[in-house]
Design an enzyme around this catalytic site. Structure first.
Site, mmCIF file in Angstrom:
data_model
loop_
_atom_site.group_PDB
_atom_site.id
_atom_site.type_symbol
_atom_site.label_atom_id
_atom_site.label_comp_id
_atom_site.label_asym_id
_atom_site.label_seq_id
_atom_site.Cartn_x
_atom_site.Cartn_y
_atom_site.Cartn_z
ATOM 1 N N ASP A 94 -11.582 -66.138 -56.945
ATOM 2 C CA ASP A 94 -12.737 -67.036 -56.984
ATOM 3 C C ASP A 94 -13.773 -66.653 -58.042
ATOM 4 O OD1 ASP A 94 -13.777 -64.761 -55.851
ATOM 5 O OD2 ASP A 94 -14.697 -65.750 -54.134
ATOM 6 N N TYR B 158 -15.932 -59.224 -65.545
ATOM 7 C CA TYR B 158 -15.203 -57.989 -65.259
ATOM 8 C C TYR B 158 -14.780 -57.256 -66.524
ATOM 9 C CZ TYR B 158 -14.831 -58.683 -60.215
ATOM 10 O OH TYR B 158 -15.108 -58.806 -58.874
#
Length: 443
Positions: A172, A266
């Site tokens: 997600d 990330y």
């Protein structure tokens, strides 16, 4: 003609995400009707608290929906159309080890990136494969939608060991970031535009964002990212803890190294690993934030609902995590042909990348599964980073399959967050001790 009503199993019923997922299913039942909701978890006490609270929520909002929970696989996986899997093997105690052991060696400590992510991956492979087998035995026509982290390692293992199974691996984070992108330029949500994205799980880039009239929205979003990263000037958004605000802001620096695309946050852990370690609170990590935050809130709220016998004033609400997996279930059930970012086998979609790599790409989802959209060739910078990361993930799965210490040492060494073979070995040896109950025996 009435719509099909589905039976949903939430595997990981004791997860802190479960109440929001239940509420999303209840709120969305006009477009995605549900006849039954089931929970499955191997932690009976933890699941029971969440289940009893959710039972009250369901009885008050949709009493026509059947509800049950179990720790027995046959009972849980029978009569199911969709399995929504959100396992956390080892729970937050092991996540804390995933984060704090690497930090002791001045390496990024994170649940899905670096050595921590690989350690978590080796814990997750066996239980995920076990769930696939339960589903195929008791509900062979069902789909398993896997939210369990680390999605990249889990996806490689399901590709390798259960290649013909009806499993879709998802994350997600792109959804969360797309909703932020929409809000910062004044749009309602991610469904206000169409995106093109490529990469690996937690390791990707947006190359195009256009509204439904074909107008290019990348310049507007890039203008915001250059100044604020993905942080918002509002209280909206899924993540508000200090560590996440720092991660969202890091997109500003990521945009400097790759100004043509928009980066997944990330990538900070790989491209900014030194500053990430320098600024981290190594004694109070993300795991501690969640234990003291979401974990405490969810179980306190569940207990309150149970004690009061009503959920009429609950603060539980649906979120991006719940919305995405429900959209996917709806697309599979009703053939909506929705465009979604999934983790899939490449098979030439990225022309100049390994065919058997598990990549994250836009797909069109319908009743027969998904169709991967072709991306063409990707630039050298992204290709090189992805090749190193995919090698690390494949070596980790090799280690699990072969029971090989050497392969896991190589996986740690190959990971961009780790500076040397000796640091990799020192982290691995500590990880080996705390993961003994979960990992296969490594020789």
């Amino acid at each position: 003609m009435s719509k099909k009503e589905s039976s949903i199993l939430i595997a990981g019923g004791g997860s802190t995400y479960t109440p929001s997922l239940v509420i999303m299913l209840l709120e969305g039942r006009e477009r995605f009707p549900v006849r039954k909701i089931k929970f499955y978890d191997n932690d009976e006490k933890r699941q029971e608290i969440v289940a009893k609270a959710c039972e009250i929520i369901i009885s008050e909002r949709a009493p026509e929906i059947e509800f049950e929970y179990s720790i027995d696989p046959k009972s849980a996986f029978s009569d199911v159309d969709i399995v929504m899997a959100q396992l956390r093997v080892g729970k937050y105690a092991m996540r804390e080890q995933d984060e704090k052991i690497p930090f002791k060696h001045n390496v990024v400590g994170q649940e899905t990136c670096g050595p921590g992510g690989l350690a978590y991956g080796l814990r997750s492979i066996g239980p995920i494969l076990e769930m696939v087998d339960y589903m195929e035995e008791y509900s062979p026509n069902a789909w398993l939608l896997n939210y369990s982290n680390p999605a990249a390692v889990v996806a490689e293992s399901t590709r390798r060991f259960r290649p013909n199974s009806k499993i879709i691996n998802i994350c997600d984070m792109p959804v969360c970031l797309e909703d932020i992108m929409a809000r910062v330029i004044g749009l309602k949500d991610r469904k206000s535009f169409e995106t093109t994205y490529f990469g690996l799980n937690h390791f990707g880039w947006w190359t195009s964002i256009k509204d439904h009239e074909g107008n290019d929205l990348m310049p507007l979003i890039s203008k915001h990212v250059k100044k604020y990263g993905y942080t918002e000037q509002t209280q909206k958004g899924q993540h508000k803890e200090t560590s996440w605000l720092e991660t969202m802001f890091a997109a500003k620096e990521l945009h400097e190294i790759e100004p043509e695309f928009l980066s997944n946050t990330y990538l900070k852990y790989y491209l900014m690993s030194d500053s990430t370690v320098d600024h981290a609170n190594k004694e109070y990590t993300r795991a501690n934030e969640i234990i003291d935050g979401r974990e405490k809130f969810v179980f306190n709220e569940c207990t309150r609902i149970i004690n009061e016998g009503t959920a009429k004033d609950t603060t539980f609400a649906s979120n991006e995590h719940a919305s995405f997996i429900t959209d996917l279930a709806c697309a599979l059930t009703f053939n909506t042909k929705e465009r979604m970012i999934l983790i899939v086998e490449n098979n030439g979609a990225i022309e100049n990348f390994d065919s058997d790599a598990m990549v994250e790409l836009p797909c069109i989802v319908g009743k027969d599964g998904y169709e991967v959209l072709s991306i063409g060739k990707i630039p050298t910078f992204q290709k090189g980073l992805m090749e190193q990361q995919i090698a690390s993930e494949k070596l980790a799965v090799d280690a699990w399959e072969q029971g090989s210490y050497q392969k896991l040492w190589q996986a740690f060494t190959m990971n961009k967050t780790v500076p040397s073979t000796q640091v990799a070995k020192a982290i691995l040896d500590e990880m080996l001790l705390v993961n003994e109950p979960y990992w296969p025996t490594l020789k």
